[in-house]
Write a protein that holds these residues in place. Structure first.
Motif, PDB file in Angstrom:
ATOM      1  N   GLN A  68       0.915  -1.263  -0.091  1.00 49.43           N
ATOM      2  CA  GLN A  68       0.092   0.055  -0.166  1.00 49.43           C
ATOM      3  C   GLN A  68       0.940   1.479   0.082  1.00 49.43           C
ATOM      4  OE1 GLN A  68      -2.599  -0.737   3.385  1.00 49.43           O
ATOM      5  NE2 GLN A  68      -4.155  -1.351   2.066  1.00 49.43           N
ATOM      6  N   LYS A  69       1.929   1.161   0.888  1.00 51.46           N
ATOM      7  CA  LYS A  69       2.966   2.310   0.822  1.00 51.46           C
ATOM      8  C   LYS A  69       3.578   2.470  -0.542  1.00 51.46           C
ATOM      9  CE  LYS A  69       4.340   1.989   5.587  1.00 51.46           C
ATOM     10  NZ  LYS A  69       5.546   1.851   6.583  1.00 51.46           N
ATOM     11  N   VAL A  71       2.169   1.525  -3.622  1.00 53.20           N
ATOM     12  CA  VAL A  71       1.288   1.727  -4.588  1.00 53.20           C
ATOM     13  C   VAL A  71       0.769   3.378  -4.105  1.00 53.20           C
ATOM     14  CG1 VAL A  71      -1.164   1.537  -4.682  1.00 53.20           C
ATOM     15  CG2 VAL A  71       0.184  -0.366  -4.947  1.00 53.20           C
ATOM     16  N   GLY A  72       0.805   3.801  -2.959  1.00 55.63           N
ATOM     17  CA  GLY A  72       0.473   5.208  -2.595  1.00 55.63           C
ATOM     18  C   GLY A  72       1.526   6.226  -3.288  1.00 55.63           C
ATOM     19  N   LEU A  74       3.271   5.490  -5.786  1.00 56.55           N
ATOM     20  CA  LEU A  74       3.199   5.399  -7.335  1.00 56.55           C
ATOM     21  C   LEU A  74       1.999   6.296  -7.767  1.00 56.55           C
ATOM     22  CD1 LEU A  74       4.106   4.251  -9.923  1.00 56.55           C
ATOM     23  CD2 LEU A  74       2.623   2.269  -9.455  1.00 56.55           C
ATOM     24  N   ILE A  75       1.015   6.317  -6.816  1.00 53.14           N
ATOM     25  CA  ILE A  75      -0.178   7.111  -7.430  1.00 53.14           C
ATOM     26  C   ILE A  75       0.028   8.548  -7.151  1.00 53.14           C
ATOM     27  CG2 ILE A  75      -2.448   7.843  -6.418  1.00 53.14           C
ATOM     28  CD1 ILE A  75      -3.034   4.811  -6.057  1.00 53.14           C
ATOM     29  N   GLU A  76       0.675   8.905  -6.166  1.00 49.91           N
ATOM     30  CA  GLU A  76       1.308  10.654  -6.038  1.00 49.91           C
ATOM     31  C   GLU A  76       2.229  10.823  -7.256  1.00 49.91           C
ATOM     32  OE1 GLU A  76       3.330  11.167  -2.258  1.00 49.91           O
ATOM     33  OE2 GLU A  76       1.392  10.347  -0.924  1.00 49.91           O
ATOM     34  N   VAL A  78       2.222   9.220 -10.228  1.00 56.73           N
ATOM     35  CA  VAL A  78       1.441   9.504 -11.392  1.00 56.73           C
ATOM     36  C   VAL A  78       0.465  10.732 -11.298  1.00 56.73           C
ATOM     37  CG1 VAL A  78      -0.690   8.353 -12.430  1.00 56.73           C
ATOM     38  CG2 VAL A  78       1.267   7.091 -11.787  1.00 56.73           C
ATOM     39  N   ASP A  79      -0.038  11.126 -10.209  1.00 61.23           N
ATOM     40  CA  ASP A  79      -0.804  12.288 -10.021  1.00 61.23           C
ATOM     41  C   ASP A  79       0.073  13.556 -10.419  1.00 61.23           C
ATOM     42  OD1 ASP A  79      -3.158  11.265  -9.475  1.00 61.23           O
ATOM     43  OD2 ASP A  79      -2.870  11.324  -7.168  1.00 61.23           O
ATOM     44  N   GLN A  80       1.502  13.504  -9.751  1.00 62.10           N
ATOM     45  CA  GLN A  80       2.430  14.588 -10.161  1.00 62.10           C
ATOM     46  C   GLN A  80       2.383  14.739 -11.721  1.00 62.10           C
ATOM     47  OE1 GLN A  80       5.911  14.412  -7.861  1.00 62.10           O
ATOM     48  NE2 GLN A  80       6.646  16.475  -8.668  1.00 62.10           N
TER      49      GLN A  80
END
Length: 152
Positions: A68-69, A71-72, A74-76, A78-80
């Motif tokens: 989860q860390k 993926v979190g 990675l999501i940050e 990708v959002d950036q």
């Protein structure tokens, strides 16, 4: 009495037989003895499997937490990147619109200049015609003056 017998290290032969019978009877009733000879409801094998399962579950939960860390993060990321891409896209759209605007302005300016050139050409033609007419009038007047002077 069974507990006391089990704790003794040197069992006489008869005591060992009694202990084994007691263990069998208790085993049939669903009661078992573990390593330190404590009375348990679960079979020691099932208890061991439960402990192993508990450890595996803890490891699994830890791995899920790490996942989860990751993926979190990675999501940050990708959002950036998406925000940066959106900003770049908006800049590109703005630049394209500016270029279109400049092109339209140049086209309008070119049309204005062409209209001005056409107007100046027409004015030049009028001036040329007027000049020719004035030259003709001058020539006629000079001829008249010359004739007048010669008659006197």
């Amino acid at each position: 009495r069974i507990h006391i017998l089990l704790k003794e290290q040197n069992f006489p032969r008869e005591a060992r037989r009694e202990t084994a019978m007691a263990k069998d009877i208790l085993g049939e009733a669903g009661l078992h003895f573990d390593e330190p000879n404590k009375l348990r409801v679960l079979d020691p094998e099932v208890t061991q499997q439960t402990v192993e399962l508990k450890e595996e579950c803890k490891d699994f939960v830890d791995k899920i937490g790490q996942f989860q860390k990751i993926v979190g993060g990675l999501i940050e990321l990708v959002d950036q990147l998406a925000k940066e891409a959106e900003n770049d896209k908006m800049k590109a759209i703005g630049a394209r619109n500016l270029l279109k605007s400049i092109a339209k302005q140049r086209e309008a300016q070119q049309q204005q200049l062409q209209a001005l050139i056409a107007e100046k050409k027409m004015q030049l033609e009028r001036y040329r015609v007027e000049y020719e007419a004035l030259c003709k009038v001058e020539a006629e007047q000079n001829e008249f003056i010359d004739q007048f002077i010669f008659q006197k």
